[in-house]
Scaffold this motif. Structure first.
Motif, PDB file in Angstrom:
ATOM      1  N   ASP A  38      34.993  40.792  41.664  1.00 21.47           N
ATOM      2  CA  ASP A  38      34.568  41.445  43.149  1.00 21.47           C
ATOM      3  C   ASP A  38      35.334  40.182  44.114  1.00 21.47           C
ATOM      4  N   ARG A  39      36.181  39.058  43.700  1.00 23.79           N
ATOM      5  CA  ARG A  39      36.892  37.768  44.365  1.00 23.79           C
ATOM      6  C   ARG A  39      38.045  38.351  44.483  1.00 23.79           C
ATOM      7  N   ASN A  40      38.549  39.116  43.075  1.00 21.10           N
ATOM      8  CA  ASN A  40      40.084  39.725  42.886  1.00 21.10           C
ATOM      9  C   ASN A  40      40.101  41.149  43.322  1.00 21.10           C
ATOM     10  N   ARG A  41      39.255  41.787  44.090  1.00 16.36           N
ATOM     11  CA  ARG A  41      39.406  43.084  44.191  1.00 16.36           C
ATOM     12  C   ARG A  41      39.648  42.921  46.230  1.00 16.36           C
ATOM     13  N   GLN A  42      38.597  41.894  45.898  1.00 18.51           N
ATOM     14  CA  GLN A  42      39.425  41.757  48.080  1.00 18.51           C
ATOM     15  C   GLN A  42      40.074  40.024  48.064  1.00 18.51           C
ATOM     16  N   LEU A  43      40.593  39.346  47.984  1.00 14.20           N
ATOM     17  CA  LEU A  43      42.426  39.292  47.412  1.00 14.20           C
ATOM     18  C   LEU A  43      43.084  40.668  47.460  1.00 14.20           C
ATOM     19  N   ALA A  44      43.170  40.678  46.520  1.00 11.71           N
ATOM     20  CA  ALA A  44      44.200  42.355  46.775  1.00 11.71           C
ATOM     21  C   ALA A  44      43.531  43.423  47.747  1.00 11.71           C
ATOM     22  N   ALA A  45      42.651  43.010  48.965  1.00 15.85           N
ATOM     23  CA  ALA A  45      43.309  44.347  50.094  1.00 15.85           C
ATOM     24  C   ALA A  45      42.755  43.049  51.213  1.00 15.85           C
ATOM     25  N   ILE A  46      43.309  41.864  51.181  1.00 18.82           N
ATOM     26  CA  ILE A  46      43.563  41.171  51.890  1.00 18.82           C
ATOM     27  C   ILE A  46      45.666  40.754  51.416  1.00 18.82           C
ATOM     28  N   SER A  87      34.431  34.688  61.353  1.00 16.47           N
ATOM     29  CA  SER A  87      34.506  35.131  59.675  1.00 16.47           C
ATOM     30  C   SER A  87      33.796  36.660  59.451  1.00 16.47           C
ATOM     31  N   TYR A  88      34.700  36.961  58.170  1.00 15.99           N
ATOM     32  CA  TYR A  88      34.862  38.265  57.386  1.00 15.99           C
ATOM     33  C   TYR A  88      33.780  37.606  55.864  1.00 15.99           C
ATOM     34  N   PHE A  89      33.182  38.000  55.393  1.00 12.37           N
ATOM     35  CA  PHE A  89      32.955  37.491  54.296  1.00 12.37           C
ATOM     36  C   PHE A  89      32.531  39.045  53.390  1.00 12.37           C
ATOM     37  N   ASP A  90      32.629  39.505  52.466  1.00 14.16           N
ATOM     38  CA  ASP A  90      32.664  39.989  50.803  1.00 14.16           C
ATOM     39  C   ASP A  90      31.320  39.146  50.519  1.00 14.16           C
ATOM     40  N   GLY A  91      30.635  40.064  49.387  1.00 10.56           N
ATOM     41  CA  GLY A  91      30.119  39.696  47.737  1.00 10.56           C
ATOM     42  C   GLY A  91      29.846  38.692  47.771  1.00 10.56           C
ATOM     43  N   TYR A  92      30.848  38.321  47.589  1.00  6.41           N
ATOM     44  CA  TYR A  92      31.332  36.976  46.949  1.00  6.41           C
ATOM     45  C   TYR A  92      31.354  35.777  47.506  1.00  6.41           C
ATOM     46  N   SER A  93      32.557  35.915  48.798  1.00  7.17           N
ATOM     47  CA  SER A  93      32.407  34.438  49.487  1.00  7.17           C
ATOM     48  C   SER A  93      31.104  33.838  50.361  1.00  7.17           C
ATOM     49  N   LEU A  94      30.045  35.374  50.234  1.00  2.61           N
ATOM     50  CA  LEU A  94      28.584  35.183  51.102  1.00  2.61           C
ATOM     51  C   LEU A  94      28.151  34.202  50.010  1.00  2.61           C
ATOM     52  N   CYS A  95      27.925  34.558  48.248  1.00  2.00           N
ATOM     53  CA  CYS A  95      26.579  33.617  47.792  1.00  2.00           C
ATOM     54  C   CYS A  95      27.369  32.422  47.726  1.00  2.00           C
TER      55      CYS A  95
END
Length: 430
Positions: free
Chosen positions: A309-317, A227-235
Motif C-alpha cells: 500500500d505504501r509503495n502504491r502511494q509513493l508511485a502516485a506521489i 496533511s495528506y494521509f493514505d491508509g499506511y501513513s494514517l496507521c
C-alpha cells in the motif's frame, strides 16, 4: 487577490509527522491557491481580494505521509463565516446516518460520553447521541448554532477543543475531516492519549483519502489541508502516538479514509465491522483506481495497510506533479471546446474541490454558472475567482448541455436532480 505568506513560507527541513523517521522530500510546488476554500463572500470585490497561500508538497519516503511545507497557520482563521457543511447532500446524509448506526452498534456507548473534535454544525453528534443513547461534547470554531446544551444530549462549544485538564472524561473520541487541518496532528493524538489515561477509550478518525487525491488531479489538495494521509501513513501516526489500530478502510466512493482506534479497551463487538454493514458509497471510484480493492475494513495483521500500500502511494506521489499540471491544462482546454461548440457548461459543487477546480481551470469565469445544494451559498461569491453560486433550480431552461462535477461520489444524486429539473446534460467528472 492578496498573497498570504508568499513563497517565503517554505521550510527546508521537516521531520515526518506520521512515522517520525525521515525528513520530508519536496515533490510538487503548485504555486499559490485560495486560503479560504470554505468562505463564501458577500460581494465579488471581497472574493477577488481573498488571500492566496503557497502549496509546496513534500513526502516521507518511509511511510508516504504528505504535508504542505509552506503552510502558515497564522493566515488561516476558522470562524462562523466558513461553511463546509456537507449534510445538504442527500447522499452524504445517508452515508453519515449509516455511519452513526455503525458506531452505535460497534462500541459500548449507551450512557457514555462522545467527544467530537471538529463537530461542524453538529448533525453527526446529535444523531449519534440519539441513536446510541449517549452524551456528546462538540467543539468547532465554525459552529454557528447556539452554544451550550442541546435537546439531543450533546453540548456544543464554539471554538477549538482545549483538550486540557477540564476536558470531561470521554468513552469515544471522534473527529471527521478536521485531523488533516491540524498543524501538528501527532501532538493532537498524543494529547488525546494522555487524556484517556488508564480508562478504556475508543476513537474514530475520518479524513480525505490521499490514496485517491494524489492518484488523480488533486482537486482536494487545498490550503486548509496541512496533511495528506493514505491508509499506511494514517496507521503509522496513530500507532506512534500510543493508540491501537482497530480497523481502517475507505468509504464514500473511495473519497474518505477512516481509522478506528482504541486504548486500554477490549476489541469492539464482533460482527460490526464496516465490511459487514456496507455503508453507501463504498463502491470503487472511477477508472483511476480500477484494479484496487476497496474493503470496508482492513483489520490489523495481514489485512492492514502494508508495504505494498505504501509503495502504491509513493508511485502516485512520483507522478502527481505532472498529472496535476496535465489536468489543469486539459480542463482549460475542455472548457474552451465546450464554449466553442455553443454550450453553456456549469460546475455543480461549490465546496473545496470546486473552489480549487475553478481557481486552476476557470480563473476568468468562463463557465455559465456554479451551483450548489447548500442555500447558505446562494448569491455569494467564491474566493479568488469571484464566481457567484446559484440555486441548482436556475439550471432549468438554461440551455446547458454539460455539467462538471469534481466528486464522483455525488454523480447519481446530481444526475437525478438534473432529470427532475428537466435538464438534459452530460455529467463530466473532473
Amino acid at each position: 487577490m492578496t498573497a498570504a505568506g508568499g513563497s517565503g513560507g517554505r521550510r527546508p527541513v521537516h521531520r515526518c509527522t506520521a512515522c517520525g523517521r525521515h525528513d520530508l522530500v519536496p515533490f510538487a510546488d503548485l504555486g499559490e491557491i485560495p486560503v479560504y476554500c470554505g468562505v463564501h463572500w458577500a460581494s465579488r470585490a471581497e472574493a477577488l481580494a481573498s488571500p492566496l497561500g503557497r502549496m509546496w508538497l513534500a513526502y516521507c519516503p518511509e511511510c508516504g505521509y504528505v504535508r504542505n511545507l509552506a503552510f502558515d497557520p497564522a493566515v488561516l482563521v476558522y470562524d462562523t463565516t466558513m461553511d463546509t457543511n456537507l449534510h445538504h447532500s442527500p447522499a452524504f446524509g445517508v452515508f453519515s446516518a449509516e455511519l452513526v448506526k455503525h458506531l452505535a452498534g460497534r462500541f459500548p456507548l449507551r450512557g457514555g460520553t462522545v467527544l467530537d473534535v471538529g463537530c461542524g454544525q453538529g448533525e453527526f453528534l446529535r444523531e449519534l447521541c440519539h441513536v446510541a443513547g449517549c452524551r456528546g461534547i462538540g467543539y468547532d470554531a465554525m459552529y454557528a448554532g447556539t452554544p451550550g446544551p442541546d435537546p439531543s444530549g450533546a453540548t456544543f462549544h464554539r471554538g477549538h477543543a482545549p483538550l486540557d485538564a477540564d476536558t470531561p472524561e470521554f468513552d469515544l473520541v471522534t473527529s471527521r475531516h478536521w485531523f488533516e487541518h491540524l498543524d501538528d496532528p501527532y501532538a493532537f493524538l498524543v494529547r488525546l492519549r494522555e487524556l484517556a489515561g488508564d480508562r478504556p477509550v475508543y476513537g474514530y478518525l475520518e479524513v480525505p483519502d490521499a490514496g485517491y487525491d494524489l492518484a488523480t488531479a488533486g482537486w482536494e489538495v487545498i490550503y486548509p489541508h496541512v496533511s495528506y494521509f493514505d491508509g499506511y501513513s494514517l496507521c503509522r501516526i496513530v500507532e506512534r502516538a500510543g493508540w491501537r489500530v482497530v480497523a481502517t478502510g475507505r468509504l464514500f466512493s473511495g473519497m474518505f479514509r477512516y481509522v478506528e482506534i482504541s486504548v486500554n479497551a477490549a476489541p469492539p463487538i464482533t460482527g460490526t465491522e464496516l465490511a459487514g454493514t456496507e455503508l453507501p458509497g463504498t463502491e470503487l471510484p472511477g477508472p483511476e483506481l480500477a484494479g484496487t480493492e476497496l474493503p470496508g475494513a482492513e483489520l490489523p495483521g495481514a489485512g492492514s495497510p502494508g508495504r505494498a500500500d505504501r509503495n502504491r502511494q509513493l508511485a502516485a506521489i512520483a507522478g502527481f506533479a505532472d498529472r496535476h499540471a496535465a489536468e489543469r491544462k486539459r480542463w482549460r482546454g475542455t472548457i474552451d471546446r465546450l464554449l466553442a461548440a455553443g454550450d453553456r457548461p456549469v460546475l455543480w459543487g461549490a465546496g473545496s474541490r470546486g473552489v480549487q477546480f475553478l481557481h486552476l481551470a476557470d480563473p476568468d469565469r468562463r463557465l455559465a454558472a456554479v451551483v450548489d445544494v447548500n442555500p447558505r451559498k446562494w448569491g455569494r461569491y467564491l474566493p479568488v475567482t469571484g464566481h457567484e453560486v446559484r440555486d441548482p433550480a436556475t439550471l432549468a431552461g438554461s440551455g446547458t448541455r454539460s455539467v462538471i462535477i469534481t466528486n464522483p461520489a455525488y454523480r447519481d444524486e446530481i444526475d437525478a436532480a438534473l432529470r427532475q429539473l428537466g435538464v438534459q446534460a452530460e455529467l463530466l467528472v473532473a
